[in-house]
Every structure is written in C-alpha cells, then in structure tokens.
Write a protein that holds these residues in place. Structure first.
Motif, mmCIF file in Angstrom:
data_model
loop_
_atom_site.group_PDB
_atom_site.id
_atom_site.type_symbol
_atom_site.label_atom_id
_atom_site.label_comp_id
_atom_site.label_asym_id
_atom_site.label_seq_id
_atom_site.Cartn_x
_atom_site.Cartn_y
_atom_site.Cartn_z
ATOM 1 N N SER A 43 78.600 43.009 51.754
ATOM 2 C CA SER A 43 78.332 43.561 53.088
ATOM 3 C C SER A 43 78.071 42.449 54.099
ATOM 4 N N VAL A 88 75.100 43.886 48.756
ATOM 5 C CA VAL A 88 74.458 43.108 49.821
ATOM 6 C C VAL A 88 75.303 41.886 50.171
ATOM 7 N N GLU A 124 73.339 46.553 43.599
ATOM 8 C CA GLU A 124 72.764 46.383 44.933
ATOM 9 C C GLU A 124 73.025 44.973 45.470
ATOM 10 N N LEU A 132 68.164 39.618 43.780
ATOM 11 C CA LEU A 132 67.903 39.593 45.224
ATOM 12 C C LEU A 132 66.493 39.082 45.487
#
Length: 179
Positions: A79, A76, A72, A21
């Motif tokens: 989502s 992300v 994560e 990320l």
C-alpha cells in the motif's frame, strides 16, 4: 550476503524485527522505506509485475531466520508503494498488486528510446513484437506486463507519437509510430 537466485538481499533481510510491523512510528517508516525499495528492486531484477498476497512470494519469507511477513505487513508495504504511484491494487480486496518499477511515463519514454534506437520512427509493429520480439530482447520492454505496455502506448497515442490499430485479436494489435 544472502542471495535469492542471483539477487543480493540487503542486510536487513536477516534481521528478524524487520519481518514484524514495528510499533514505533520512526522505526516503522524506516522499515516501510526499506521494504518498498527491496520489493521494487527485486521485481525489476526478476521481471516480476504482479504480486499476489495470498500466494508465496520469495521476499516475504526468510527460511534462514525462520520469519515471514504477516498478511497485514505485506499489505502495508505494498500500500505504501501504491500511495507513491509505484504500484496499483488490481482488485478491491487488495489481493493482487501490480508493481510499477517504472512509472507509466517512464515506460513511455523507454518505448520512445526503443523506437529511436532501432530506427522504427515511421514503422508498424504489433504489441507482441514489442513485448517479445527479437528487437526488444535485452531491453526492459522484453516481457513487460501487457497492461503496463498498453497504458504507456495509450499515453504516447494521446501525445500524438503513435496510433494503435485494433486487430482480430489482442495479438494482432498494431502500432504505427510517428515520431
């Protein structure tokens, strides 16, 4: 160009930073956009509807560059698809995600096209015939996730295009088209 089966992977798939990320807002937005497109395109090409975050998913690891997306990052990216209406979480813990490479209205339109193309305007079929029958072979409806198909059929029923009849089992549910 690297491939995953017969699916051609984009160039960014071999760029290690895209598996982490990104902290800079503009870079992260670009990264999220690329991953959203990749997930939807891959799922469509492979006829995949459900991604489980806890299980291995081929896109989330690149053995060539020895990189994997963190939990994560996976959440992300998925989502972001959910916020666009291109996916839905199937549980409160965000462990399973239903990928909608077509929105429900688009699936409904595909069903109407299928009915018209096959001259089924005033006929009766079972849900399973639409999902796995000979008429649907070679179409995007063949193998469609049952829950997605049922939502599209219920939308069409609400619009007066068909009637859904309950059978003795879910395999026996029938549809009477009235287009």
């Amino acid at each position: 160009m690297q491939k995953l089966g017969d699916f051609k992977l984009p160039h960014f798939f071999n760029y290690p930073p895209y598996f982490t990320l990104q902290p800079v807002k503009d870079t992260r937005e670009k990264q999220i956009q690329l991953w959203k497109e990749l997930v939807v395109d891959f799922c469509r090409a492979q006829n995949i509807f459900i991604i489980e975050l806890e299980n291995d998913f081929p896109l989330f690891t690149n053995p060539v560059i020895e990189r994997s997306l963190s939990h994560e990052a996976r959440e992300v990216f998925l989502s972001a698809l959910v916020s666009e209406g291109r996916a839905e979480w199937m549980d409160k813990g965000h462990r399973k995600c239903l990928i909608l490479w077509h929105r429900i209205q688009d699936w409904a339109d595909l069903i109407l096209g299928f009915v018209k193309d096959n001259g089924l305007e005033d006929s009766v079929m079972t849900v399973e015939e639409i999902r796995s029958g000979t008429e649907s072979r070679g179409t995007e409806l063949h193998g469609v996730e049952r829950s997605v198909l049922m939502r599209a059929l219920k939308l069409l029923e609400h619009k007066g295009k068909l009637t859904i009849f309950k059978g003795a089992s879910t395999d026996d549910e029938g549809i009477k088209f009235s287009i």
